[in-house]
Design a protein around this motif. Sequence first.
Motif, PDB file in Angstrom:
ATOM      1  N   GLY A 121      -0.474  -0.036  17.047  1.00 54.41           N
ATOM      2  CA  GLY A 121      -0.111  -1.124  16.161  1.00 54.41           C
ATOM      3  C   GLY A 121       0.017  -0.733  14.701  1.00 54.41           C
ATOM      4  O   GLY A 121       0.440  -1.555  13.877  1.00 54.41           O
ATOM      5  N   SER A 122      -0.323   0.495  14.348  1.00 55.00           N
ATOM      6  CA  SER A 122      -0.203   0.955  12.959  1.00 55.00           C
ATOM      7  C   SER A 122       1.264   1.079  12.552  1.00 55.00           C
ATOM      8  O   SER A 122       2.116   1.482  13.357  1.00 55.00           O
ATOM      9  CB  SER A 122      -0.872   2.320  12.782  1.00 55.00           C
ATOM     10  N   MET A 155       0.853  -1.196   0.000  1.00 61.49           N
ATOM     11  CA  MET A 155       0.000   0.000   0.000  1.00 61.49           C
ATOM     12  C   MET A 155       0.883   1.237   0.000  1.00 61.49           C
ATOM     13  O   MET A 155       1.899   1.283   0.696  1.00 61.49           O
ATOM     14  CB  MET A 155      -0.909  -0.013   1.228  1.00 61.49           C
ATOM     15  N   GLU A 156       0.518   2.234  -0.790  1.00 61.45           N
ATOM     16  CA  GLU A 156       1.276   3.481  -0.871  1.00 61.45           C
ATOM     17  C   GLU A 156       0.378   4.660  -0.511  1.00 61.45           C
ATOM     18  O   GLU A 156      -0.762   4.748  -0.959  1.00 61.45           O
ATOM     19  CB  GLU A 156       1.838   3.680  -2.279  1.00 61.45           C
ATOM     20  N   LEU A 157       0.922   5.541   0.309  1.00 58.37           N
ATOM     21  CA  LEU A 157       0.244   6.764   0.707  1.00 58.37           C
ATOM     22  C   LEU A 157       0.944   7.946   0.053  1.00 58.37           C
ATOM     23  O   LEU A 157       2.169   8.085   0.150  1.00 58.37           O
ATOM     24  CB  LEU A 157       0.294   6.920   2.229  1.00 58.37           C
ATOM     25  N   THR A 158       0.182   8.811  -0.610  1.00 62.40           N
ATOM     26  CA  THR A 158       0.704  10.065  -1.128  1.00 62.40           C
ATOM     27  C   THR A 158      -0.018  11.210  -0.444  1.00 62.40           C
ATOM     28  O   THR A 158      -1.249  11.268  -0.445  1.00 62.40           O
ATOM     29  CB  THR A 158       0.503  10.176  -2.653  1.00 62.40           C
ATOM     30  N   VAL A 159       0.755  12.105   0.159  1.00 61.64           N
ATOM     31  CA  VAL A 159       0.174  13.298   0.770  1.00 61.64           C
ATOM     32  C   VAL A 159      -0.090  14.311  -0.338  1.00 61.64           C
ATOM     33  O   VAL A 159       0.840  14.838  -0.951  1.00 61.64           O
ATOM     34  CB  VAL A 159       1.121  13.898   1.825  1.00 61.64           C
ATOM     35  N   LEU A 160      -1.353  14.570  -0.615  1.00 59.45           N
ATOM     36  CA  LEU A 160      -1.724  15.560  -1.621  1.00 59.45           C
ATOM     37  C   LEU A 160      -1.833  16.952  -1.003  1.00 59.45           C
ATOM     38  O   LEU A 160      -1.498  17.945  -1.649  1.00 59.45           O
ATOM     39  CB  LEU A 160      -3.053  15.177  -2.270  1.00 59.45           C
ATOM     40  N   GLY A 161      -2.330  17.005   0.230  1.00 60.77           N
ATOM     41  CA  GLY A 161      -2.487  18.283   0.910  1.00 60.77           C
ATOM     42  C   GLY A 161      -2.221  18.119   2.395  1.00 60.77           C
ATOM     43  O   GLY A 161      -2.917  17.364   3.070  1.00 60.77           O
ATOM     44  N   SER A 162      -1.203  18.810   2.895  1.00 60.31           N
ATOM     45  CA  SER A 162      -0.821  18.713   4.307  1.00 60.31           C
ATOM     46  C   SER A 162      -1.167  19.978   5.075  1.00 60.31           C
ATOM     47  O   SER A 162      -0.751  20.142   6.217  1.00 60.31           O
ATOM     48  CB  SER A 162       0.687  18.455   4.417  1.00 60.31           C
ATOM     49  N   GLY A 163      -1.936  20.878   4.431  1.00 57.07           N
ATOM     50  CA  GLY A 163      -2.223  22.170   5.025  1.00 57.07           C
ATOM     51  C   GLY A 163      -3.567  22.234   5.713  1.00 57.07           C
ATOM     52  O   GLY A 163      -4.179  21.214   6.052  1.00 57.07           O
ATOM     53  N   SER A 164      -4.033  23.454   5.897  1.00 57.04           N
ATOM     54  CA  SER A 164      -5.195  23.723   6.735  1.00 57.04           C
ATOM     55  C   SER A 164      -6.092  24.750   6.055  1.00 57.04           C
ATOM     56  O   SER A 164      -5.932  25.049   4.868  1.00 57.04           O
ATOM     57  CB  SER A 164      -4.718  24.260   8.087  1.00 57.04           C
ATOM     58  N   ALA A 165      -6.997  25.325   6.824  1.00 57.89           N
ATOM     59  CA  ALA A 165      -7.905  26.332   6.289  1.00 57.89           C
ATOM     60  C   ALA A 165      -7.216  27.652   5.978  1.00 57.89           C
ATOM     61  O   ALA A 165      -7.775  28.483   5.256  1.00 57.89           O
ATOM     62  CB  ALA A 165      -9.050  26.577   7.276  1.00 57.89           C
ATOM     63  N   ASP A 173      -7.007 -10.675   2.805  1.00 60.16           N
ATOM     64  CA  ASP A 173      -7.985 -11.619   3.333  1.00 60.16           C
ATOM     65  C   ASP A 173      -7.702 -11.926   4.801  1.00 60.16           C
ATOM     66  O   ASP A 173      -6.571 -12.223   5.189  1.00 60.16           O
ATOM     67  CB  ASP A 173      -7.969 -12.914   2.526  1.00 60.16           C
ATOM     68  N   GLY A 174      -8.739 -11.833   5.602  1.00 59.77           N
ATOM     69  CA  GLY A 174      -8.610 -12.158   7.008  1.00 59.77           C
ATOM     70  C   GLY A 174      -8.056 -11.035   7.862  1.00 59.77           C
ATOM     71  O   GLY A 174      -7.954 -11.189   9.081  1.00 59.77           O
ATOM     72  N   THR A 175      -7.698  -9.906   7.243  1.00 60.72           N
ATOM     73  CA  THR A 175      -7.168  -8.779   8.005  1.00 60.72           C
ATOM     74  C   THR A 175      -8.311  -7.888   8.466  1.00 60.72           C
ATOM     75  O   THR A 175      -9.061  -7.351   7.650  1.00 60.72           O
ATOM     76  CB  THR A 175      -6.184  -7.953   7.164  1.00 60.72           C
ATOM     77  N   ASP A 176      -8.447  -7.737   9.755  1.00 62.78           N
ATOM     78  CA  ASP A 176      -9.434  -6.834  10.324  1.00 62.78           C
ATOM     79  C   ASP A 176      -8.961  -5.410  10.069  1.00 62.78           C
ATOM     80  O   ASP A 176      -7.821  -5.061  10.407  1.00 62.78           O
ATOM     81  CB  ASP A 176      -9.545  -7.102  11.822  1.00 62.78           C
ATOM     82  N   PRO A 177      -9.804  -4.550   9.459  1.00 60.35           N
ATOM     83  CA  PRO A 177      -9.361  -3.161   9.236  1.00 60.35           C
ATOM     84  C   PRO A 177      -8.887  -2.476  10.512  1.00 60.35           C
ATOM     85  O   PRO A 177      -8.010  -1.612  10.466  1.00 60.35           O
ATOM     86  CB  PRO A 177     -10.613  -2.486   8.672  1.00 60.35           C
ATOM     87  N   ALA A 178      -9.441  -2.875  11.664  1.00 59.49           N
ATOM     88  CA  ALA A 178      -9.012  -2.288  12.935  1.00 59.49           C
ATOM     89  C   ALA A 178      -7.578  -2.656  13.283  1.00 59.49           C
ATOM     90  O   ALA A 178      -6.997  -2.068  14.199  1.00 59.49           O
ATOM     91  CB  ALA A 178      -9.948  -2.724  14.056  1.00 59.49           C
ATOM     92  N   ASP A 179      -6.998  -3.616  12.545  1.00 60.32           N
ATOM     93  CA  ASP A 179      -5.590  -3.978  12.707  1.00 60.32           C
ATOM     94  C   ASP A 179      -4.765  -3.562  11.491  1.00 60.32           C
ATOM     95  O   ASP A 179      -3.624  -4.010  11.336  1.00 60.32           O
ATOM     96  CB  ASP A 179      -5.456  -5.493  12.911  1.00 60.32           C
ATOM     97  N   GLY A 180      -5.329  -2.734  10.617  1.00 65.64           N
ATOM     98  CA  GLY A 180      -4.658  -2.343   9.387  1.00 65.64           C
ATOM     99  C   GLY A 180      -3.404  -1.519   9.644  1.00 65.64           C
ATOM    100  O   GLY A 180      -3.205  -0.949  10.725  1.00 65.64           O
ATOM    101  N   PRO A 181      -2.540  -1.391   8.635  1.00 59.75           N
ATOM    102  CA  PRO A 181      -1.238  -0.752   8.835  1.00 59.75           C
ATOM    103  C   PRO A 181      -1.246   0.765   8.805  1.00 59.75           C
ATOM    104  O   PRO A 181      -0.254   1.389   9.181  1.00 59.75           O
ATOM    105  CB  PRO A 181      -0.404  -1.303   7.679  1.00 59.75           C
ATOM    106  N   LEU A 182      -2.339   1.383   8.354  1.00 59.75           N
ATOM    107  CA  LEU A 182      -2.376   2.840   8.209  1.00 59.75           C
ATOM    108  C   LEU A 182      -3.571   3.419   8.937  1.00 59.75           C
ATOM    109  O   LEU A 182      -4.701   2.934   8.790  1.00 59.75           O
ATOM    110  CB  LEU A 182      -2.464   3.223   6.726  1.00 59.75           C
ATOM    111  N   THR A 183      -3.325   4.493   9.717  1.00 64.27           N
ATOM    112  CA  THR A 183      -4.398   5.245  10.362  1.00 64.27           C
ATOM    113  C   THR A 183      -4.282   6.715  10.001  1.00 64.27           C
ATOM    114  O   THR A 183      -3.181   7.274  10.022  1.00 64.27           O
ATOM    115  CB  THR A 183      -4.337   5.098  11.904  1.00 64.27           C
ATOM    116  N   LEU A 184      -5.415   7.328   9.639  1.00 64.07           N
ATOM    117  CA  LEU A 184      -5.502   8.770   9.392  1.00 64.07           C
ATOM    118  C   LEU A 184      -6.439   9.361  10.429  1.00 64.07           C
ATOM    119  O   LEU A 184      -7.599   8.946  10.529  1.00 64.07           O
ATOM    120  CB  LEU A 184      -6.050   9.051   7.987  1.00 64.07           C
TER     121      LEU A 184
END
Length: 256
Positions: free
Chosen positions: A179-180, A1-11, A152-163
């Motif tokens: 655990g992320s 899985m790959e994460l790309t930060v498109l926007g790291s800013g604020s209002a 398969d069999g991976t509970d999303p609550a144990d997934g590798p990425l949290t936002l």
Amino acid sequence: MELTVLGSGSAMAVPDRAQAGYLLEADGRSLLVDCGSGVLQRLAGTDPGYEGVSTVLLTHHHLDHVAALLPLIKARWLAGAEHLEIVGPSGTKALVDGLLDVHDYLDGRIDLAIREVSAARDFSAAGFGVAARETRHSMAGFAYRFAPPGADGTDPADGPLTLSGDTEAFGGMASFADGSDVLVHDCSFPDGIDVSNHPNPTTLGESLAGTDIGTLLLSHLYPHTGGREREMARSVRAAGFGGEVEVASDGLRIEI
């Protein structure tokens, strides 16, 4: 899985940070999380582009997380894309309906599906398994934890990425992310700024002390953080967080 930060800013706009937006890619699937101002331009520079992203997942409905939704709908229509799914908390349908009331010529241009989710049940978005957790912010919203497509069999609550979305730092969020491999967390202001609804580095580090998180990525950065990014990372570690700490920047890509 790959994460790309498109926007790291604020209002509060700054030249080098778009508002909130993140692209997840895995096994040929693409998911856009939040769609603030400037995110559409960043998305156009990725391999999927806006033509290749047919699902948007919203953490909440503040303007800096949804401002480019209608531009995305119009861009996909003009590019010949036929479908877009928008997933988010309660009120997402009312939000999109209201936007289309203002720009009614876009209504019906593409097949638009709206799905509202809750923290009570895990769900799928663009093939990614997703668990949700309520945040503590001035508007109701969710943090999300992700398992990649085909896990398969991976509970999303144990997934590798949290936002985290926009939220104060608190024990429930730390438990949700524990655990992320990677946690992207709101850290809008440096220490010394009087703020509510967002954490500063010290409160964030204190809340995450004792967790098993590989890398903490500080994001949703207001202009007040400019030039103080290294100080903020040091403060998180000094407050008790034991993992790696990085500061998000637009265009940053992380393999997870």
